[in-house]
Motif scaffolding. Structure first.
Motif: not given
Length: 401
Positions: A314-318, A335-336, A354-357, A360-370
């Motif tokens: 599951a994604c914990d995205a804003p 994604r990592e 997961i990062r959205l760029l 080349g600049v990260v504009v959004c970053e959020y964790p992936v969780k079980t």
């Protein structure tokens, strides 16, 4: 056009049409932030300014944002923040009665002329402080929370440190000029962001006119943007001989919330014109967009020695992210993810990012969780699993040799 509107119109025209004069800041997030570009236009009529996105705190625009300056009544943002936090903690309520002390009644400048011994509720004193910038009301609230203005100021400085306001020292709860009473545009943006995280404050900061004492005392908001700027949510003006004309202005349009701080303007018109121009610049060039789902969709991760072979993710995205307008289709995803997990696995375990760029600049970053837990396989749990697998597979042969 009136003289009041001319500075704003001039500055806004520069913001929207002279791309060579104004450079959008690189998006900034915390200690790893890229430095924001400076406001190049020397005609902006204030000494210091900053524009940030309210939710993330990302800097969109700045001019000398770290120069310590007297903030005048913008100080009351911290006063109001500590009152909001006391309300949330339940140590006071809006109906708590406050008795005005001789010290609170002695405040000069903007006031509601409280008399020693006069009683008002927290709700009434909040109106007076947030709408009319009343110094006597602000001190009365500080004394309620900490027992004395001196103790309250100590808490103000402590809270400033907690918020990361590195260049701020408060000497009083009002913002009246005092030796060493200094802060910066960046620090003011930080405490404005903290105050606006309390939805209750906008029930006061967006009010244009109100009254106290059964209508005998009229309150008129010192922030003219509340009446004349679309989407204004506050926040606080400040004016003294030492500080000049100051303003922390906030507004929301189409899900995008901005805070513009202006310090050291030489006239009230320049103060409001600068803040209006900064906000209009932000709304014209940026948008709050929904965060897209991962593409391709996330596959379950394999789990070793678990009662299940895989676990869903599951994604914990804003909900939203800040982007320059017209750049949404240029986003790339990075994604990592862990390759394999070993049981036991708890639900909500972080397994990737997961990062959205953009360029080349990260504009959004959020964790992936079980998405769920996976217990470790034991002899007790392995037997029914083994037996179920045999049943699923059926007989070993069909009797035809």
């Amino acid at each position: 056009m009136s003289k009041r509107g001319a500075p704003a119109a001039l500055f806004l025209a520069v913001c929207l049409t002279a791309g060579t004069l104004l450079s959008p800041a690189a998006l900034a997030t915390g200690e790893d932030a890229l430095p924001a570009a400076a406001l190049v236009n020397p005609e902006i009529p204030c000494q210091s300014a900053i524009l940030i996105e309210q939710t993330s705190g990302r800097v969109l625009f700045e001019k000398d944002p770290d120069t310590p300056m007297p903030p005048a009544s913008i100080t009351k943002i911290m006063t109001l923040l500590l009152v909001m936090e006391a309300l949330d903690a339940g140590t006071i309520t809006l109906e708590t009665a406050v008795t005005c002390s001789p010290h609170a009644a002695s405040m000069g400048g903007a006031q509601i002329w409280l008399e020693p011994g006069e009683r008002m509720t927290v709700h009434e004193l909040l109106k007076a402080t947030a709408i009319s910038s009343a110094n006597d009301a602000a001190v009365a609230l500080g004394e309620l929370i900490s027992g004395s203005e001196e103790a309250f100021v100590a808490r103000m400085n402590e809270r400033a440190g907690e918020l990361g306001m590195k260049n701020t020292t408060f000497q009083n709860a009002t913002g009246l000029d005092a030796q060493g009473h200094l802060t910066t545009a960046r620090d003011i943006a930080l405490m404005s962001q903290a105050l606006l995280s309390h939805p209750l404050i906008t029930e006061y900061s967006t009010v244009w006119m109100d009254s106290l004492r059964n209508g005998e005392t009229q309150l008129v908001n010192t922030n003219k943007l509340v009446r004349f700027f679309e989407g204004a949510t506050g926040l606080k003006t400040g004016t003294t001989d030492g500080a000049g004309y100051c303003l922390s202005a906030s507004a929301t349009r189409k899900g995008l919330s901005l805070i513009a701080v202006v310090l050291g303007a030489d006239t009230s018109d320049h103060r409001f014109g600068s803040a209006r121009g900064l906000l209009e610049y932000g709304f014209a060039h940026y948008e709050a967009r929904e965060v897209p789902p991962p593409d391709p969709a996330l596959e379950p991760l394999p789990v070793r020695r678990g009662v299940r072979r895989t676990v869903e993710l599951a994604c914990d995205a804003p909900e939203r992210m800040l982007l320059e307008k017209g750049k949404g289709e240029q986003l790339t995803e990075q994604r990592e993810l862990a390759g394999e997990l070993e049981a036991p696995v708890e639900a909500g375990t972080r397994v990737g990012t997961i990062r959205l760029l953009l360029d080349g600049v990260v504009v959004c970053e959020y964790p992936v969780k079980t998405a769920s837990a996976v217990e470790r396989m034991t002899m007790k749990s392995a037997f029914p699993m083994f037996w179920g697998e045999l049943i699923r597979m059926g007989p070993a042969g069909d009797g035809n040799g």
